[in-house]
Scaffold this active site. Structure first.
Site, PDB file in Angstrom:
ATOM      1  N   LYS A  23       8.208 -24.429   2.603  1.00 24.95           N
ATOM      2  CA  LYS A  23       9.009 -24.058   1.440  1.00 24.95           C
ATOM      3  C   LYS A  23       9.100 -25.220   0.459  1.00 24.95           C
ATOM      4  O   LYS A  23       8.892 -25.058  -0.742  1.00 24.95           O
ATOM      5  CB  LYS A  23      10.398 -23.631   1.925  1.00 24.95           C
ATOM      6  N   GLY A  54      14.404 -18.408  14.406  1.00 27.22           N
ATOM      7  CA  GLY A  54      15.398 -19.124  15.203  1.00 27.22           C
ATOM      8  C   GLY A  54      15.969 -20.316  14.460  1.00 27.22           C
ATOM      9  O   GLY A  54      16.914 -20.964  14.912  1.00 27.22           O
ATOM     10  N   MET A  75      17.763 -22.260  11.035  1.00 26.79           N
ATOM     11  CA  MET A  75      18.855 -21.891  10.154  1.00 26.79           C
ATOM     12  C   MET A  75      18.329 -21.234   8.886  1.00 26.79           C
ATOM     13  O   MET A  75      17.357 -21.669   8.303  1.00 26.79           O
ATOM     14  CB  MET A  75      19.688 -23.105   9.767  1.00 26.79           C
ATOM     15  N   ARG A 108       4.785 -16.810  -3.165  1.00 27.67           N
ATOM     16  CA  ARG A 108       4.071 -16.863  -1.890  1.00 27.67           C
ATOM     17  C   ARG A 108       2.952 -15.837  -1.931  1.00 27.67           C
ATOM     18  O   ARG A 108       2.983 -14.923  -2.774  1.00 27.67           O
ATOM     19  CB  ARG A 108       5.008 -16.601  -0.718  1.00 27.67           C
ATOM     20  N   TYR A 128     -24.836 -10.769  21.295  1.00 26.99           N
ATOM     21  CA  TYR A 128     -24.168  -9.650  20.636  1.00 26.99           C
ATOM     22  C   TYR A 128     -22.864  -9.297  21.337  1.00 26.99           C
ATOM     23  O   TYR A 128     -22.637  -9.691  22.479  1.00 26.99           O
ATOM     24  CB  TYR A 128     -25.079  -8.413  20.596  1.00 26.99           C
TER      25      TYR A 128
END
Lengths: 934, 934
Positions: free
Chosen positions: A27, A106, A108, A364, A877
């Site tokens: 972020k 999980g 904050m 984003r 293959y």
């Protein structure tokens, strides 16, 4: 000089950039990058992930320089935003968020409006002139902070709201007045005191440090630790903390907030697409209480037409942003172009307009449908924005499965009642009437009915009924149970192992809790999600245009692995060939013995007391077999076709239910006793490890001989007609080279006899499945005679793990929950264990036969991450069910690209860098170089 | 100089010796050796195995020098024997035999009396004065030669004899007169002409070359080729041809023939022991038409006493050789001493006396009973004849099994009627009344009856009945079926997989062809041979004396591997400890849940709907478990005890038959429906690969916790009493290190809790079974937490081969017949395949934990050739059922000795020799050095 822990970002530039994800988190790096591009982002700063490590190394204490750096940067934010943190006149409010280098559950979440207290609140009211807005902001802040930072159970706050509403007879939150909100704030203070024994902090700086502590603390929370362990992410990574100035879209009619996509995420069309709300907060757009308006005029018109609103009314009541705030719109268009060009991908952006000033809050990469992913990728190559390699990587192989199977009509699905959930065993959607047995399914099909076949589990006897059904639902069995494997092979939708349904064949119904579903009732099943739905739900065939074909061609140019298909019929062969299959990697011959009269002859063979009797019965089968192979060879003209000799234990060809035994006895004119005795004689405790595969061919050489004859005769006949055929005869379940040699002798002798009879010869190969651990370990010996190996990774997985795929459902879920397994090894090959056997066999096989042909025909042949592994193993293959051929083609291209990248990166790293930092930089640059179209 | 192909031997010396087995074959080398020792052997010569190779290389032609060499050597024989080949006055007759370096079925047998024709026949009559003897010899020669050399079916000759006897009303061959024999010879000539289109050769030289051709030709006969292929013997070895002068023991009362052993082959006692016949041929002694007389006076007296003949009569009618021809006897005694001293082992010798002249025809190492083998080996060490190492190697580990189990009384067994033959699943003999179900077996046992439990197959429910029975007979299941494994564990006789018997539980009888055996009828079974016998056969416990203990002590001094036992009860532990076990390598805890009330609690746990219910039921079990472990620990004081946590799938603890389900429902006060539902829920398609082993402990951690608690509590209690205990807790079926870690956590936490409660700590280890291929392949990861590995080679074999041991019976026989397998991999470990997994796990386990303790507790732990492999792998111990402990001790000593020898030989070879010839010589010398007592 003190170490730098805090990085500033703001509309006029920033100290970080997108390459600094490891230091700033995802972020933080992205916010910094936007700022660097000159895009208006509310100012803020990021406390680096290094701080997190230092924090834990120092027993959850900060070094003295941190306070200083935070303070300095806070001042910079104040300056840029022209507000002051904690100021009673014009207070700066902040948001605080966590942000690790990858998104991680999980951790904050967000705390908004930080900096409010009874004093700054007054300033806010004065400045903004909206008392209710201010009190509601304060109430929200306390609730968020109390819960997320101070750890008070959210229920207590919700409970207090309910009490206020009840007491004042209010129905919704928005009805709450300033008075109500004030009383709520008082109540919140009491709640915080009661549960934390602390006062709610009023000092803004204390609030800020509390939030920072909470972010760093959440890094070691149970869920975050567990998630890292599962994904093998090191604790050392740490999280960053993002502190950013608040902006408000809900302060009047010159404010607003919205989300937009730079291209249409549903279709991929190159049109700007977005929605906004006037005088609203970000969460209001998502919550769906008010109807958002379109950003563009074009979008707005389209919408108004669809809901039947006149152009006049639209313009008045629902103007587009383009019309409502043309300058802001222009700026937004500039920004979205800049962002898409910069990130070279379709962006999902969030913006807020505060008093006509546009602020970007997020950009984003936008999520998109499979069809959109394909279109965008292809068009961006055409626009010169990305390379073909990057276009290929933009589309996830699994995603395109959506493009190949029918789906429920979305609007219909939304109204459906979900009865239960099973395993998503074979993708697609189907609707039909419930039938509980295969015979009836075939009858009803003839009557033109749509059917869903519902069974506790399926067996080879049910093949006809499965083929007649639109979809299959079973109560037992995993992702690789008989039902699942056969359904995927047929490209038919299947939900397996739906333990919640309880089937009673006697009364012809199944029950889920209290709900009873009878024969003939309509249900719908979604093989992509595992959902079982009561009633009819309409389905539609997804469409894809030329872009898909273009992308697949690029994939074919790029991949190294060939892609074959597993197909047992001319029909399947055709489907697969149309999907781009380059041959057949596995034709199972056992399915051929169930149709029509054949099962009778097969049973006659099984009941025979001696070789003579068996040969007599086999003679009846040989014509059918030859015709089958003729059809398949013809359909696959010019391509290799691998045919596996009979594999399943013979008891699978006998009936199990008393009724069927009786029928068989009458039909074949033998006593029921004799049939029962044979069933008893053939009974096995562990059929998976029993009398099957080449063990049958060795005990009854006449079976192998018959099959070899049928194959070679068909090949000779076609060759005479001028059709090119390349049969590859495959011996199953070889664990010792002697087994293979014995079977090969029979095949070669038979072929030579047929060549003499037909006066023509055909090129053919004889090879083996590698599906027994011992076979893999002694592959050097096996390869002395075997001309090709085809890895049967289903059985190899079963035996290497000691899991029966039909029974493993009982513990596989627990194994995933407890972290013993991160992925079902029947879905994606276990590279560390089973993979060793594959690598070993490749190495040893090539040792004695350097030009040995290597393939894989297990279920893993259609799984992208397994395909990556097989690419690295150097197989020739992969082979998969017809409907997975396009997925495998794309996955094989991904494997080639990714492994080239890894190799080049490794080389660059080895050449140029000695440090981790240097290595990371080099990786980033290498990726950039490859993906930036020159 | 021409290459030497022919080697002479005769009473005055020979050109070869015992070391030249590769050149002269076994027989030729031995005859040469005897001659070199100055022992009177009829002269002859050996055409070397090299000739065989040359013969085939030259398209079945001989080089010119061969004829010359044969002729020269034939002259030498004539000279020594004072007769001439083909002479009409005093003809030399010859025998011709094949002889490869190892005994090999399918090769040409003997042709005797070669050299006879109508002319030499007359010379023979004149010289010997016995016309009938001569004609009979001629007739026999023609029959042998016609069959073996000329390829005429033996039946035609037998048919001709029958015709003569019929025509002349004769009952036996001996009644045929010269006239009859002459007509027979004429008939034989016609037969040969008819079937071969050739005349019977009358030229002795032509006869000789015909026989030599036949010997070399037989080297490439189908059976010989097949046998070599099976045993991996190269074609290049070739066979030798032995041509030897005939001597006759049937030319009057100064002639005779006999066989003797230098020590008693039944008891091992150091007494000369042999039988002879006056005026007889070798085959007469074997044929048993006449009663042979004893060679020694002592033997003769013993015999006469046993049959009740007076000393006077004995001396007159049945004198010993010692009395009848004292000089010959003296010479024979000298020779036997010489031979035993020379070969340093008990010899089985054959001799012929022709006109008072003693000729030795053969000496070879004598076969002996297990008891004799032990006694002879120990005594020869005491006599200074052999080393302890050699003494140990003289006793085959498998052999001493005879000494540990009851056997049928020989004379009784001889009279018995053999009904059918199954697999020799657990050694020993037993007799008893037939019972078809476990409950009744226990009832009858209480009534003092002897029982044989007869079942289609056994399951854990039958344990009580198996324990009550003297022996177990099953119609299905292999050497490692439930019945076989449990029976061996109990040291109880068992015949399994006896497919010939057809059991009908309803009418309580079984049938074999027409024979019906009802409940209560007596049968006897021999678990060493697999025989099923109608009626009672008396058994006896074999006795062994001090020699056995001495030998076992030597074994203990010599071996490197420790030997532990698999034992589930204090009783078994005691037996094993008495047999020398040095700890327990495997205590299966599941058997403990079947006794008495326990099964009820176990079932209660299985039926429980949640953890609480399971814990409640487990609480009832914990006391029993603790008592079990207490008893076992106490019995094994001071020794390590490995306890495996619960392994089998839970459905094994539920009843299967409707009657038992009903009983269980009543007893537990639950509905039958609930039980059936649970059975249905727990049903598995392949239980071997299902929800078992640590998969149970992970889904139901409370089970592992309970078991760990019981173990540690018992250990603490005993420690307080001053008893030393070393518990090793073993987690079964680990395929991923995560499985082990999860289980270890539970165990360690539980142990710490118990230590705190009891106020004492006990040393213990936590380790795992390596029985899943994936576990072996990732052993490095597993060893990071596991303190020991115990190889579960049964399951490892099942999964590496993909064979279910319960079902493999259906194809294992065919696999042996077709040469796919040379040995059942469940009996002897497959070193090439499964062995790789063991070696891999040893290497990788030691990589991460260098001091890891390694053992094996699969059935292979008691198999000598597997033990040799485990020794080479460097395991710390093997563990086997109590009754196999002595076998394992001896086998471990063998492994140590043999591998020392191999290592030293290799070293010597590497040091000193570069050629194959040199290497072979060096091996021979090394063996001689090691085995000749200095």
């Amino acid at each position: 000089m003190a170490k730098k822990f805090v990085y500033f970002f703001g509309p006029e530039g920033s100290e970080g950039d997108a390459s600094m994800k490891n230091t700033l988190g995802g972020k933080g790096a992205n916010l910094a990058e936007m700022c660097s591009l000159g895009i208006p982002v509310p100012a803020g700063f990021t406390i680096s992930t290094d701080m997190c490590t230092v924090y834990y190394e120092n027993n959850r204490n900060y070094p003295p320089e941190l306070k200083e750096q935070v303070f300095e940067n806070l001042e910079k934010v104040e300056e840029v935003m022209c507000k002051k943190f904690g100021d009673v006149k014009n207070p700066l409010l902040l948001s605080v968020r966590s942000g690790a280098r990858v998104s991680m559950p999980g951790m904050m979440d967000t705390v908004l409006n930080l900096g409010l207290n009874e004093k700054t609140l007054k300033g806010l009211i004065k400045k903004r002139g909206d008392e209710r807005f201010a009190w509601d902001s304060y109430r929200r802040f306390m609730q968020m902070y109390g819960n997320v930072v101070m750890g008070v159970d959210g229920e207590h706050f919700e409970h207090a709201i309910e009490n206020v509403k009840k007491k004042n007879n209010l129905k919704t939150d928005v009805e709450m007045t300033v008075t109500h909100l004030k009383s709520l704030v008082a109540e919140y203070k009491k709640i915080v005191k009661k549960y934390t024994k602390k006062e709610f902090p009023t000092d803004p700086m204390e609030q800020l440090w509390g939030a920072i502590d909470a972010v760093f603390g959440s890094w070691m929370g149970d869920r975050a630790v567990y998630y890292r362990k599962m994904n093998d992410y090191p604790d050392k990574w740490g999280t960053a903390v993002n502190v950013q100035a608040m902006v408000f879209g809900n302060m009047g009619d010159d404010c607003g907030t919205g989300v937009a996509f730079t291209r249409n995420p549903a279709t991929g069309e190159k049109v700007f697409y977005g929605e906004y709300l006037i005088n609203a907060q970000g969460e209001d757009v998502v919550a769906g209480i008010r109807t958002p308006q379109e950003v563009t005029i074009a979008g707005s018109r389209k919408w108004s037409e669809s809901v039947g609103i006149s152009e006049k009314e639209r313009k008045k009541k629902y103007p587009s942003l383009e019309e409502y705030m043309p300058e802001v719109y222009e700026e937004l268009v500039d920004i979205y172009h800049k962002l898409e060009n910069h990130y070279r991908d379709m962006q999902d952006i969030e913006f807020t307009i505060e008093n006509k000033k546009l602020w970007m809050l997020q950009t984003r990469t936008g999520k998109r449908t499979a069809a959109a992913a394909v279109k965008i990728a292809v068009e961006m190559v055409n626009e010169g924005m990305i390379s073909k390699d990057e276009a290929l990587l933009r589309v996830k192989p699994e995603q395109i499965d959506q493009l190949l199977h029918p789906q429920f009509v979305k609007s219909e699905k939304a109204k459906a009642k979900i009865l239960a959930k099973g395993l998503p065993a074979s993708p697609g959607a189907a609707t039909g009437q419930v039938v509980f047995n295969a015979d009836k399914a075939m009858d009803w099909k003839k009557q033109g009915k749509a059917i869903i076949l519902v069974r506790v589990e399926t067996s080879p006897e049910d093949i006809g009924g499965m083929d007649a059904a639109n979809g299959i639902l079973t109560a037992r069995g995993g992702m690789t149970s008989h039902a699942a494997v056969v359904a995927r092979g047929m490209g038919k939708c299947c939900v397996s192992g739906c333990g919640a349904i309880s089937i009673d064949y006697k009364t012809s119904k199944f029950t889920v809790k209290e709900e009873a579903v009878k024969e003939g009732d309509w249900i719908s099943i979604d093989g992509t999600t595992g959902e079982v739905i009561l009633g009819k739900v309409q389905t539609e065939q997804p469409k894809f245009e030329g872009d898909f074909d273009i992308l697949m061609q690029w994939a074919d140019e790029r991949r190294v692995l060939k892609v074959r298909t597993n197909a047992d019929t001319p029909k399947d062969s055709k489907i697969a060939r149309d999907f781009g299959a380059e041959g057949i990697g596995l034709t199972r011959t056992e399915h051929m013995f169930f149709e029509g009269d054949r099962i009778k002859a097969m049973r006659e063979m099984i009941l025979a007391d001696d070789e003579g009797g068996r040969k007599k019965a086999l003679k009846k089968l040989i014509k059918h077999q030859r015709d089958d192979f003729y059809g398949i060879f013809k359909e696959m003209e010019g391509l290799p076709v691998t045919i596996r000799l009979l594999d399943p234990p013979l008891h699978e060809f006998l009936p199990h239910e008393p009724k069927h035994i009786k029928e068989m006895a009458q039909e074949m004119k033998v006593s029921e006793k004799k049939i029962k005795e044979k069933i008893n004689e053939l009974h096995e405790f562990n059929p998976m490890l029993g009398h099957r595969g080449c063990r049958l061919g060795i005990t009854y050489p006449e079976i192998s001989e018959t099959q070899a004859r049928a194959i070679i005769e068909a090949a000779c006949d076609l060759t005479k007609e001028g059709v090119k055929v390349f049969p590859e005869i495959m011996v199953p379940l070889v664990g010792k080279s002697e087994e293979f040699t014995l079977q090969k002798d029979i095949i070669v002798k038979t072929a030579e006899k047929v060549f003499e009879e037909k006066g023509i010869t055909v090129e053919y190969m004889v090879g083996t499945m590698i599906e027994i651990p011992r076979g893999a370990m002694t592959a050097d010996e096996v390869a002395e005679e075997a001309e090709f190996f085809s890895f049967g990774t289903n059985d190899l997985t079963q035996m290497a793990f000691g899991y029966s795929r039909d029974d493993a459902g009982k513990f596989l879920e627990v194994y995933k929950e407890t972290g013993v397994l991160t992925v079902d090894p029947f879905v994606s090959i276990d590279q560390e264990g089973v993979g060793q056997l594959v690598e070993m066999a490749v190495k040893r096989g090539r040792k004695t036969r350097p030009n040995i042909k290597l393939g894989i025909c297990g279920e893993h042949g259609g799984d992208p991450s397994s395909i990556d592994f097989f690419h690295r193993c150097g197989l020739n293959y992969v082979s998969c069910s017809p409907f997975r051929v396009p997925i495998a083609r794309l996955a094989a291209a991904h494997a080639a690209i990714n492994n080239d990248i890894v190799r080049e990166i490794k080389k660059t790293m080895e050449d140029a860098y000695g440090t981790i930092e240097g290595a990371v930089k080099s990786i980033y640059k290498e990726l950039e170089k490859r993906f930036k179209k020159n």
